[in-house]
Design an enzyme around this catalytic site. Structure first.
Site, short mmCIF file in Angstrom:
data_model
loop_
_atom_site.label_atom_id
_atom_site.label_comp_id
_atom_site.label_asym_id
_atom_site.label_seq_id
_atom_site.Cartn_x
_atom_site.Cartn_y
_atom_site.Cartn_z
N LYS A 46 0.87 -1.17 0.00
CA LYS A 46 0.00 0.00 0.00
C LYS A 46 0.91 1.23 0.00
CE LYS A 46 -3.55 2.72 0.77
NZ LYS A 46 -4.42 2.99 -0.37
N ILE A 72 -9.91 5.81 -1.17
CA ILE A 72 -9.33 5.56 0.16
C ILE A 72 -8.54 6.79 0.61
CG2 ILE A 72 -7.80 4.04 1.52
CD1 ILE A 72 -10.33 2.61 0.39
N CYS A 132 -2.17 8.84 -7.95
CA CYS A 132 -3.34 8.58 -7.11
C CYS A 132 -4.39 9.66 -7.34
CB CYS A 132 -2.97 8.54 -5.63
SG CYS A 132 -4.45 8.29 -4.61
N LYS A 167 4.53 4.71 -11.50
CA LYS A 167 3.16 4.27 -11.77
C LYS A 167 2.36 5.39 -12.43
CE LYS A 167 -0.69 1.80 -9.82
NZ LYS A 167 -1.11 0.98 -8.70
C1 LIG Z 1 -9.11 -0.22 -2.78
C2 LIG Z 1 -7.96 0.18 -3.69
C3 LIG Z 1 -6.88 0.86 -3.14
C4 LIG Z 1 -5.81 1.25 -3.97
N1 LIG Z 1 -4.74 1.89 -3.41
C5 LIG Z 1 -3.66 2.19 -4.17
C6 LIG Z 1 -2.50 2.76 -3.60
O1 LIG Z 1 -2.40 3.00 -2.39
N2 LIG Z 1 -1.46 3.05 -4.43
C7 LIG Z 1 -1.49 2.78 -5.78
O2 LIG Z 1 -0.51 3.04 -6.49
N3 LIG Z 1 -2.59 2.20 -6.35
C8 LIG Z 1 -3.66 1.92 -5.58
N4 LIG Z 1 -4.75 1.31 -6.15
C9 LIG Z 1 -4.74 1.04 -7.61
C10 LIG Z 1 -4.32 -0.40 -7.91
O3 LIG Z 1 -3.00 -0.66 -7.46
C11 LIG Z 1 -4.41 -0.69 -9.43
O4 LIG Z 1 -3.52 0.17 -10.12
C12 LIG Z 1 -5.80 -0.47 -10.01
O5 LIG Z 1 -6.80 -0.85 -9.08
C13 LIG Z 1 -6.02 -1.23 -11.31
O6 LIG Z 1 -5.87 -2.63 -11.14
P1 LIG Z 1 -7.11 -3.63 -10.84
O7 LIG Z 1 -8.18 -3.30 -11.85
O8 LIG Z 1 -6.54 -5.00 -10.98
O9 LIG Z 1 -7.56 -3.32 -9.46
C14 LIG Z 1 -5.84 0.93 -5.35
C15 LIG Z 1 -6.92 0.24 -5.88
C16 LIG Z 1 -7.98 -0.16 -5.08
C17 LIG Z 1 -9.12 -0.92 -5.68
#
Ligand SMILES: Cc1cc2nc3c(=O)[nH]c(=O)nc-3n(C[C@H](O)[C@H](O)[C@H](O)COP(=O)(O)O)c2cc1C
Length: 305
Positions: A46, A72, A132, A167
């Site tokens: 995270k 979040i 983010c 990222k």
């Molecule tokens: C609940 C939640 C919290 C996330 N928190 C972060 C974070 O703290 N830092 C970050 O770089 N990406 C964060 N993401 C993004 C994910 O790492 C990812 O890039 C994005 O959800 C796309 O992938 P997915 O469709 O497989 O979830 C978060 C995603 C979700 C769903």
């Protein structure tokens, strides 16, 4: 026969190309009862910030068609508590640990965070979360501007020799320009995509379902956008790409490799099936054998256009 799944991302040697995405796997402790963490290619933590953050007010998540919205707001205990209380378990897994870092409003904080993490031997790599979408009062993200992206990456590059991953946000007109700026700044790899900005409305209250109104969309709903972006970026840069966005099984993971990803990250799917990453590792192995491939590397970017 076993096919070779190992890939390299900068100095990082991964035994397999499957990681878990930042923010969807906590600090791994939350998942250790469900799977053998040692089997993962890597864990991305995270995102942590210099100081602790409480995150945004609830409701912060809601389900959407084939996905979810989250806001979040980078809730985390801050750098020092993370190092003292969360890192010891991560370290014990023996697998590469990638620390995701962000700053609320000061790019110099990325440098401070990276300097501190650079001194910790067991930190395998640093991921710069410049994408983010859930920080209040921030109309623009660093990753929405080529100059700011170059600056942050380059400033961090000068203070650490650890593998640096940047990222990127899909909320841009042309993600390839941003990827090229990150490459020019000295990042070893890019990861994409972070969430797409979205909104969902409760028609009875006529209020947004998420307290912060807008939030980040993730899950299978965004997969075609993510695959397209990985392929566009693959054609424009030489460094490796870590692909993510809606990966829920082996088939969806394979799309990303063929589009050009060297490794993939599983995010939202962890909430549905915490073992999904391990299943994907086995599924990739089976796919390679069935297709007479001894190695995953030739599959990367093998799209027939
Ligand atoms: C609940 C939640 C919290 C996330 N928190 C972060 C974070 O703290 N830092 C970050 O770089 N990406 C964060 N993401 C993004 C994910 O790492 C990812 O890039 C994005 O959800 C796309 O992938 P997915 O469709 O497989 O979830 C978060 C995603 C979700 C769903």
């Amino acid at each position: 026969m076993q096919a070779k799944l190992s890939v390299n991302i900068g100095k990082l040697k991964l035994k397999n190309p499957v990681m878990v995405a930042s923010g969807t796997f906590g600090y791994a402790e939350e998942f250790k009862a469900f799977l053998n963490l040692k089997e993962l290619g890597a864990v991305v933590t995270k995102t942590i910030t210099l100081r602790p953050r409480q995150g945004n007010l609830p409701p912060r998540t809601c389900e959407t068609p084939s996905g979810m919205l989250n806001s979040i707001g980078l809730e985390n205990p801050g750098l020092e508590v993370f190092i003292q209380e969360k890192f010891p378990l991560l370290k014990k897994t023996g697998i590469p640990i990638i620390i995701s870092i962000a700053s609320e409003d000061d790019p110099e904080e990325f440098v401070t965070l990276a300097r501190r993490l650079d001194k910790i031997k067991e930190v395998a790599a640093i991921e710069l979360n410049i994408s983010c979408p859930n920080i209040r009062g921030k109309p623009h993200l660093i990753s929405q501007d080529t100059h700011s992206t170059y600056e942050v990456v380059n400033r961090v590059r000068r203070v650490t020799e650890k593998t640096l991953i940047t990222k990127l946000s899909p909320n841009v007109t042309d993600i390839t320009e941003i990827a090229q700026a990150a490459e020019a700044g000295g990042t070893d790899a890019v990861s994409l995509v972070n969430t797409l900005t979205g909104m969902s409305i409760d028609i009875n209250t006529r209020k947004p379902k998420i307290a912060s109104a807008t939030a980040g969309l993730s899950g299978p709903a965004i997969r075609p956008v993510a695959v397209r972006m990985v392929n566009e970026v693959y054609k424009k840069i030489k460094i490796p790409i870590i692909g993510m966005g809606g990966i829920i099984d082996t088939l969806s993971a394979l799309e990303f490799f063929i589009a050009g990803a060297t490794a993939i990250s599983v995010g939202t799917a962890n909430f549905i099936n915490p073992k999904v990453s391990i299943e994907i590792i086995k599924g990739l192995q089976d796919y390679l054998i069935e297709n007479n491939l001894k190695d995953i590397n030739p599959l990367i970017g093998s799209l027939k256009a």
